[in-house]
Design an enzyme around this catalytic site. Structure first.
Site, mmCIF file in Angstrom:
data_model
loop_
_atom_site.group_PDB
_atom_site.id
_atom_site.type_symbol
_atom_site.label_atom_id
_atom_site.label_comp_id
_atom_site.label_asym_id
_atom_site.label_seq_id
_atom_site.Cartn_x
_atom_site.Cartn_y
_atom_site.Cartn_z
ATOM 1 C CB SER A 49 -7.525 -5.804 -0.695
ATOM 2 O OG SER A 49 -6.717 -6.623 -0.545
ATOM 3 C CE LYS A 50 -1.104 -7.008 -6.955
ATOM 4 N NZ LYS A 50 -0.238 -8.301 -6.259
#
Length: 526
Positions: free
Chosen positions: A253-254
């Site tokens: 996940s960013k």
RNA sequence: GGCCCCAUCGUCUAGUUAGGUCUAGGACAUCGGAUUUUCAUUCCGGUAACGGGGGUUCAAAUCCCCCUGGGGUCACCA
């Protein structure tokens, strides 16, 4: 059957590496079967700068060489390919569901709905819709509508059914509809919600296979039901595992870049990035670019082949031994039944290994063309067209050999580009190799005189000269070579010493030795 | 918590659909050795896994059940 697959990104301003793999698998499946791959933009929640947010996504596709048959910029028979422009299709489908009473207007106060949800959760039972608005008479409804009362449109889930699918990756999966809340399919202003827009468009586009990440599995029963209610032919499903963070099972996940920086499995990638991006004036610590994004790999100087190879092998295998896979090879052999079921962590080491392999396949000219733009951007060279510069960089690249894993590694050879006074010196080794050993400075001084006297500065001649010097003095190569290298490059290690000296050229070697000797003397005096 | 998914070396995986040829194969990483002016490369070799418990069977990594663990998802986001 014509195979038609799609990838439907939301314009977020960057292309996620995991999303890229999903897109890749869709592309592969379509290409494998001579079908079409479609790009549809899921922008149902109005984006302010749509084009700007879309550009990095399209550029990631182009960089990797994945073309799309229909979609933005290329158009196609099913357009428009932006959901924000497809309201007419959603209106029509919505009306159909309303007319057949498979959807209903829900006037329930959103707060009430929310409260019911919370109560259900508190009581540890599955929440399902109250359907209070179903009690309303047609007269009530027209009354409410004429008053302009706020409502949403919900799909009426047939609670007596089960939904079953045969997923290409998961196998048989089923859900009990009696446990499902009625999903909102359109807002008060009739704008569609994700599941609804997806179903309408997938049907409209005649998508044959929905290949998407497994986080969409819970959306599937709703979508199946909607397709059925609309009388659509069902697509086939393949829920592939999501890409996990290195060494773990959690979805990459960013938002978690901060954590990833300290992840030992991820570190290598961050370090490589920091090293290269800082040269380009990009603050990588600001996370504008990170290994979660495709753009990162392009900027650091990865090859599309390297990234692609890593992506192929994340959850898919060609057979029991093939590791190096090109796009054409994958295209010819891709199959859904060789996709693994469990999530796979992005493997930084393997990525680098794939990258090195594909880099080693490149010609000198190709490597040159990869390195030049980076050097120019960093200011280490002035022009990428100058013939002398090109020739020189080509020699440096040849000297670097397999140390050049990514184009950005050219910065490791910065001693060939920097002026004498800007070399970074490995202080620890400078002390150890030059300042501390008593004979070192005298040896360097004498060697310097001989290097000045020689007319032949070829690598072979230098090898002979320096080796002869070592023999004559009765010392070990290990006592002298590192000292020379530290003087002229500032580094303790690197490419072949004699080639390095030769390429640097006599005058620079002499001036750097002078600097080194002077430095050592003043350090000794302290 | 509900629903759903998943579980083989440190990691990526082959093997699971059609149980035996698996004392579990490959790759990366790691460790050792050889080559080498350093580093890198290259070559050779080593360490290293079927989460646990029950079944079914002559035989289970493979089939069934339970447990444990991990994960995804639960919006008028996509």
């Amino acid at each position: 059957m014509i195979v038609r697959t799609r990838f439907a990104p939301s314009p977020t301003g960057y292309m996620h590496i995991g999303g890229m793999r999903t897109a890749l698998f869709n592309w592969l499946w379509a290409r494998r079967h001579g079908g079409q791959f479609i790009l549809r933009i899921d922008d149902t929640d109005q984006q302010r700068n749509r084009d700007e947010a879309l550009a990095p996504i399209l550029s990631a596709f182009r960089w990797l060489g994945l073309n799309w048959d229909e979609g933005p910029e290329v158009g196609g028979p099913c357009g428009p390919y932006f959901q924000s422009q497809r309201q007419a299709f959603y209106d029509k489908a919505l009306q159909q569901l309303l007319d057949t009473r498979q959807a209903y207007r829900d006037f329930e106060n959103p707060e009430d709905t929310k409260a019911q949800r919370e109560t259900a959760e508190k009581e540890k039972r599955q929440y399902i819709s109250s359907r209070s608005s179903l009690e309303l008479s047609d007269a009530d409804i027209s009354q409410f509508l004429s008053e302009g009362r706020a409502h949403v449109i919900r799909f009426l889930v047939p609670r007596d059914q089960k939904v079953q699918i045969e997923d290409h990756v998961r196998g048989h999966v089923e859900w009990d509809c009696s446990l499902m809340p009625d999903p909102v399919i359109a807002r008060n202003d009739r704008s569609p919600l994700y599941n609804f827009a997806t179903v309408v468009d997938d049907a409209e586009f005649r998508i044959s296979h929905v290949i998407r990440a497994e986080e969409h599995l819970p959306n599937t029963p709703v979508q199946v039901l909607l397709h059925q209610a609309l009388g659509n032919e069902l697509p086939q499903w393949a829920h592939i595992p999501y890409v996990a963070a290195p060494g773990g099972r959690e979805k990459l996940s960013k938002r978690r870049i901060g954590q990833y920086r300290t992840n030992p499995q991820f570190q290598k990638l961050f370090e490589l990035g920091d090293q290269v991006l800082s040269r380009l004036g990009i603050d990588s610590a600001a996370d504008a670019l990170s290994p979660v994004m495709v753009e990162y790999y392009r900027r650091v100087g990865f090859l599309p082949e390297g990234v692609l190879n890593a992506l192929f092998r994340l959850g898919w295998s060609l057979d029991d031994h093939t590791e190096y896979i090109s796009l054409p090879t994958a295209q010819q052999n891709f199959s859904l039944d060789r996709i693994i079921r469990s999530a796979a962590g992005l493997d930084a080491d393997k990525l680098l290994n794939f990258q090195s392999h594909w880099m080693s396949q490149l010609s000198a000219e190709e490597k040159l063309n990869g390195c030049l733009p980076l050097l120019a951007e960093s200011g280490l060279i002035d022009s990428t067209d100058d013939a002398d510069t090109r020739d020189r960089v080509k020699q440096i690249i040849a000297l670097a050999g397999d140390r050049l894993r990514v184009f950005g590694d050219i910065f490791q050879m910065d001693e060939f580009f920097l002026p004498d006074d800007q070399l970074t010196v490995d202080e620890k080794n400078f002390q150890k190799r030059i300042v501390k050993p008593e004979a070192a400075v005298d040896l360097l001084r004498e060697l310097r005189r001989r290097l000045e006297a020689t007319a032949d500065f070829s690598a072979a001649a230098l090898h002979e000269l320096i080796q002869g010097f070592v023999t004559e003095k009765g010392i070990r190569a290990g006592d002298l070579f590192p000292a020379i290298r530290l003087c002229v490059t500032g580094k303790a290690q690197g490419a072949d010493l004699f080639e390095t000296l030769s390429l640097l050229g006599q005058s620079r070697v002499l001036s750097r030795m002078d600097r080194g000797i002077g430095r050592a003397e003043s350090l000794r005096a302290e």
